[in-house]
Scaffold this motif. Sequence first.
Motif, mmCIF file in Angstrom:
data_model
loop_
_atom_site.group_PDB
_atom_site.id
_atom_site.type_symbol
_atom_site.label_atom_id
_atom_site.label_comp_id
_atom_site.label_asym_id
_atom_site.label_seq_id
_atom_site.Cartn_x
_atom_site.Cartn_y
_atom_site.Cartn_z
ATOM 1 N N ARG A 147 0.814 -1.220 0.000
ATOM 2 C CA ARG A 147 0.000 0.000 0.000
ATOM 3 C C ARG A 147 0.846 1.267 0.000
ATOM 4 N NH1 ARG A 147 -4.011 -0.315 4.850
ATOM 5 N NH2 ARG A 147 -2.401 -1.655 5.727
ATOM 6 N N TYR A 148 1.979 1.219 0.717
ATOM 7 C CA TYR A 148 2.805 2.422 0.869
ATOM 8 C C TYR A 148 4.242 2.180 0.410
ATOM 9 C CZ TYR A 148 -1.117 3.296 4.029
ATOM 10 O OH TYR A 148 -2.366 3.425 4.564
ATOM 11 N N GLY A 149 4.390 1.381 -0.604
ATOM 12 C CA GLY A 149 5.719 1.002 -1.072
ATOM 13 C C GLY A 149 6.611 2.157 -1.444
ATOM 14 N N GLU A 150 5.980 3.252 -1.954
ATOM 15 C CA GLU A 150 6.786 4.407 -2.372
ATOM 16 C C GLU A 150 7.427 5.118 -1.191
ATOM 17 O OE1 GLU A 150 2.615 5.722 -1.592
ATOM 18 O OE2 GLU A 150 3.604 4.069 -2.672
ATOM 19 N N GLU A 151 6.955 4.834 0.013
ATOM 20 C CA GLU A 151 7.509 5.462 1.205
ATOM 21 C C GLU A 151 8.765 4.754 1.722
ATOM 22 O OE1 GLU A 151 6.332 8.242 2.359
ATOM 23 O OE2 GLU A 151 4.594 8.291 0.997
ATOM 24 N N GLY B 54 15.021 -8.996 -3.047
ATOM 25 C CA GLY B 54 13.585 -9.137 -3.286
ATOM 26 C C GLY B 54 12.800 -7.859 -3.156
ATOM 27 N N GLY B 55 13.429 -6.769 -2.680
ATOM 28 C CA GLY B 55 12.719 -5.511 -2.519
ATOM 29 C C GLY B 55 11.515 -5.672 -1.615
ATOM 30 N N LYS B 56 10.396 -5.067 -1.992
ATOM 31 C CA LYS B 56 9.185 -5.191 -1.175
ATOM 32 C C LYS B 56 8.598 -6.592 -1.247
ATOM 33 C CE LYS B 56 5.917 -3.515 -4.671
ATOM 34 N NZ LYS B 56 4.875 -2.488 -4.978
ATOM 35 N N ASN B 57 9.017 -7.347 -2.262
ATOM 36 C CA ASN B 57 8.545 -8.734 -2.389
ATOM 37 C C ASN B 57 9.400 -9.691 -1.532
ATOM 38 O OD1 ASN B 57 6.523 -8.105 -4.308
ATOM 39 N ND2 ASN B 57 8.089 -8.035 -5.913
ATOM 40 N N GLY B 58 10.343 -9.101 -0.802
ATOM 41 C CA GLY B 58 11.195 -9.932 0.064
ATOM 42 C C GLY B 58 10.494 -10.388 1.309
ATOM 43 N N VAL B 59 9.293 -9.883 1.556
ATOM 44 C CA VAL B 59 8.499 -10.346 2.700
ATOM 45 C C VAL B 59 7.592 -11.459 2.193
ATOM 46 C CG1 VAL B 59 6.883 -9.724 4.522
ATOM 47 C CG2 VAL B 59 8.528 -8.053 3.692
ATOM 48 N N VAL B 60 7.920 -12.671 2.542
ATOM 49 C CA VAL B 60 7.165 -13.835 2.061
ATOM 50 C C VAL B 60 6.607 -14.596 3.244
ATOM 51 C CG1 VAL B 60 7.212 -15.921 0.673
ATOM 52 C CG2 VAL B 60 8.719 -13.998 0.090
#
Length: 480
Positions: free
Chosen positions: A459-463, A471-477
């Motif tokens: 939701r707030y990835g740009e922050e 993995g960036g924001k996709n590193g949370v699995v």
Amino acid sequence: MSFAGPLRRSLIPRTSRTIASRYPCPKRRCFATATSATSEAPREPEGTKEVPMTVGDGGAGTIRPVRQRHGSDRLVFPGAVNSKFTNRLVFRQQDPSKAIDTYRVMDTEGQIIDETHGIDFDNMKEQTLKMYSSMVTVSIMDQIMYDSQRQGRISFYIVNAGEEGIAVGSAAALGEHDTIYAQYREAGVLMYRGYTLDEFMAQCFSNCKDHGKGRNMPIHYSSKKLNFHPISSTLATQLPHASGAGYALKMERTPACAVTYFGEGAASEGDFHAALNIAATRGCPTLFVCRNNGYAISTPTLEQYKGDGIASRGVGYGIDTIRVDGNDTWAVYKVTKEARELAISQQKPVLIEAMSYRVSHHSTSDDSFAYRARVEVEDWKRRDNPITRLRKFMELRNWWDQEKDTQLRQQLRKDVLKAFNNAEREKKPAISKLWEDTYDKPTKDQQSQMQEMKDILERYGEEYDLEGYEGGKNGVVPKR
């Protein structure tokens, strides 16, 4: 009906009766004397002197009972097995003129002064060069990493300057199966045992190749392969661990010992006393290596404690103890080698107090010139240095010269900078690493936390700037 018989027999616990029945006759008589309410121990002649008694064997059980003989001229008691009686009331005090000696093998010029050292130098040229190279590498790495912290490229660092001889000298005397519990100035131990520059840098930068997965402060190294347990920021917590590890090695009958390093400041913690006491009473093959460098952060040793250094405390706990010149790499090597053999062969702890002035600031968070004179530090730098002393030793044997030293330092600096640059370019560990390794499998609470974190980042990835993480924001699995 009479109960005298059964009651009299029940005074001796059943387990004790069983043990007593297994003893040979002499021991059974001794047991009966100690437990009988009607018999009286035979009187000894007046003035009978006691001989020193062994009252325990490091936790395996009492060897023989402690017995105060009638008319003895000394106290024989579990708390003092051979203390002579006196009619002179004197409080025991420290005698400054009888401080514990400091052992040396070579002087500041590299000259051997202990001809009984027993070290076969002629067959140790390659090992000596490895020791020297390890010490020089640590000193160069310290300079580069200290500067990088000041530039904001890493968050924290502690240098080993002036104490390299303690770490490398002791490491050279240890076995590969000995388990290490360090504090934070033992980079030389890891360096000598084979920790690579890439591993050092990965930990300091907390990148994806860090064994600790970026979850600890810089310089808090660990290596399962090298039997080097993770460093803890909290002072002295590693000391009881080392006592326990030594006891485990003893129970497993493993021909190895546990080794723990700490500063004299850590010896003011309660864990120090608990660790020494349990190691002494249980007969743990553990080496306690104290780096007495004169200062615990900003507190001089003279303000930390009274008495003859840390070595006197080991004696107080009944531990074999020795004080050594920490700037004499060969003295540290010799003492550690002998201490290790003693600990393993006799299953007992040994305390080594290595004396080496701290010529560096405590850490990158410290300015030592706020509590000590700069001239004092410069004087120690000029007067003695473990690297310089070992180099002079090699030069006297024509193993080393200025040209070789220059080439070595230039090459090592290139190697350190290469590892530094590679580590700085690596990504940080994936965000999911925050939740790993606490449990065998993520708990429901952890799964919920990971899902919540994933939702926030979507939701707030740009922050959040996560480009530097795997993995960036996709590193949370969230793992099921």
